[in-house]
Design a protein around this motif. Sequence first.
Motif, short mmCIF file in Angstrom:
data_model
loop_
_atom_site.label_atom_id
_atom_site.label_comp_id
_atom_site.label_asym_id
_atom_site.label_seq_id
_atom_site.Cartn_x
_atom_site.Cartn_y
_atom_site.Cartn_z
N ARG B 142 0.84 -1.21 0.00
CA ARG B 142 0.00 0.00 0.00
C ARG B 142 0.87 1.26 0.00
O ARG B 142 0.54 2.26 -0.63
CB ARG B 142 -0.97 -0.01 1.18
N GLN B 143 2.02 1.18 0.70
CA GLN B 143 2.89 2.36 0.73
C GLN B 143 3.55 2.60 -0.63
O GLN B 143 3.77 3.75 -1.02
CB GLN B 143 3.94 2.21 1.83
N MET B 144 3.84 1.53 -1.34
CA MET B 144 4.42 1.71 -2.68
C MET B 144 3.44 2.45 -3.59
O MET B 144 3.81 3.40 -4.29
CB MET B 144 4.78 0.36 -3.30
N VAL B 145 2.19 2.04 -3.57
CA VAL B 145 1.19 2.68 -4.44
C VAL B 145 1.00 4.14 -4.03
O VAL B 145 0.92 5.04 -4.87
CB VAL B 145 -0.15 1.91 -4.42
N SER B 146 0.96 4.38 -2.72
CA SER B 146 0.80 5.75 -2.23
C SER B 146 1.99 6.63 -2.67
O SER B 146 1.81 7.77 -3.10
CB SER B 146 0.71 5.71 -0.70
N ARG B 147 3.19 6.08 -2.57
CA ARG B 147 4.38 6.84 -2.98
C ARG B 147 4.36 7.13 -4.49
O ARG B 147 4.78 8.21 -4.92
CB ARG B 147 5.66 6.07 -2.62
N ILE B 148 3.89 6.17 -5.27
CA ILE B 148 3.80 6.40 -6.72
C ILE B 148 2.83 7.57 -6.98
O ILE B 148 3.13 8.46 -7.76
CB ILE B 148 3.35 5.11 -7.45
N ALA B 149 1.69 7.55 -6.28
CA ALA B 149 0.71 8.63 -6.47
C ALA B 149 1.31 9.98 -6.11
O ALA B 149 1.15 10.97 -6.83
CB ALA B 149 -0.54 8.35 -5.64
N ARG B 150 2.06 10.03 -4.99
CA ARG B 150 2.71 11.28 -4.57
C ARG B 150 3.72 11.73 -5.64
O ARG B 150 3.78 12.90 -6.01
CB ARG B 150 3.46 11.10 -3.25
N GLN B 151 4.51 10.76 -6.10
CA GLN B 151 5.55 11.06 -7.08
C GLN B 151 4.95 11.60 -8.38
O GLN B 151 5.54 12.43 -9.05
CB GLN B 151 6.34 9.77 -7.36
#
Lengths: 151, 264
Positions: B142-151
């Motif tokens: 879930r953190q990977m997907v969230s970081r992608i969205a932020r990026q």
Amino acid sequence: MDSEQPRVFKVKFPSDLDYVGPIRKFVAETLGVSKFSPKFAYRSEVIVDEICHNAITHGSRTADAAVEIECRIFSDRFEFQVNDQGGKKDDIERLKKAMKKADVQASDFPEENDGRGLGLEIVRLLSEEIKMEIGDDNMTTVRVVRKREDA
Amino acid sequence: MQELKIQKMPVELRPDLSMWKLEGELGPESIARIQAEFELVLDSKQNFLIAEMSGVTQVSSAAIGQLMGCRQLLSERGGDLVITGVSLDIKSKLSAMGATKIFKFYNELRSAINAYHWEVERKAEKVGLSFPPELQFVPPVRQMVSRIARQKGYSHRDSFRIETIVDEICNNAVEHGSEKVKKNIDLTVQINREKIELEVANASDPDKIENLRAVSSSLSKPPTADAGQRRGRGLALIKMLSNNLDINFSGEGTSVHVTKLREE
């Protein structure tokens, strides 16, 4: 964890540097929850960063290129593999040279100490094994093995 | 003084894009040259120009002002003028002129082309992930997907809501998945400037699927006052946070498809 039954993770992402941060963090956090030490997880993150960066900047020939990684987590080791399209002839030659440089000592190539290939030297320093395969149509696979340090 | 050279370069990865390789000094005397070359870009109906500036040794505010004017025109046509390969010294001068607030800078050509896909063509980018069906691996996912969205420019709030959705659908996939068939869970993320689409597929457990089907069908009904009803809260939360939720059951597996529009 049974050492012969690895946890396998696969990620396929666009060849874009924007993705490297989230991907390397994902690998480090996955190692963390798999009971590897924070130091091991962080050093693995460094390896993932270097190899993914290389795959994007030197191993992507088309606009829609993607990079694929596969992580196999055993109780006593971590195996990491990156597949990319493979770059142009120059990129492949540079990669081969950098691998050769990593196989011996960097000091054996003082005239080439220009920073290029430094990423693979770092990977070599932090891992037990690094192998590269160049398949048909320049498809490139880099495989790294790291053994648990606190075992 | 080193006179400015503007060389039109082919962009191998995207032959339909324009690239200038600039070499020498971007001084006030280069304004007419920039304008002449820019008119050729406009004539060719191209609206995205990459200025490769690794060979630029000096910049003047007048010439940068001219490039800003070019960028403004392309921007009005839905395009952009972006800069690549600029040295640290030149970038600090551009920063002092305020140009770093106007132009987008990329270290290399590929990043500039990716920006074109994202900003101008508004193409979706796809990430595929396969992970073992164990709850401990859901937080990294879930953190990977969230970081992608932020990026990719999504706000903290949107990214956190996306993280919550991923957490719920992945936890469900683990909890309601088959314990006999140890097949990895597949997560597909498609993200563009306007929305993110998530799809999670897992092997189904026939004993749990009826329960999941019942929870799924209850989502379309108004909530009851039964405080003891704890099942299905996760799906209800996903429904509240997303713009569309589809669940497909088949004999072999379950797939959940969620669409979340970018809000901020």
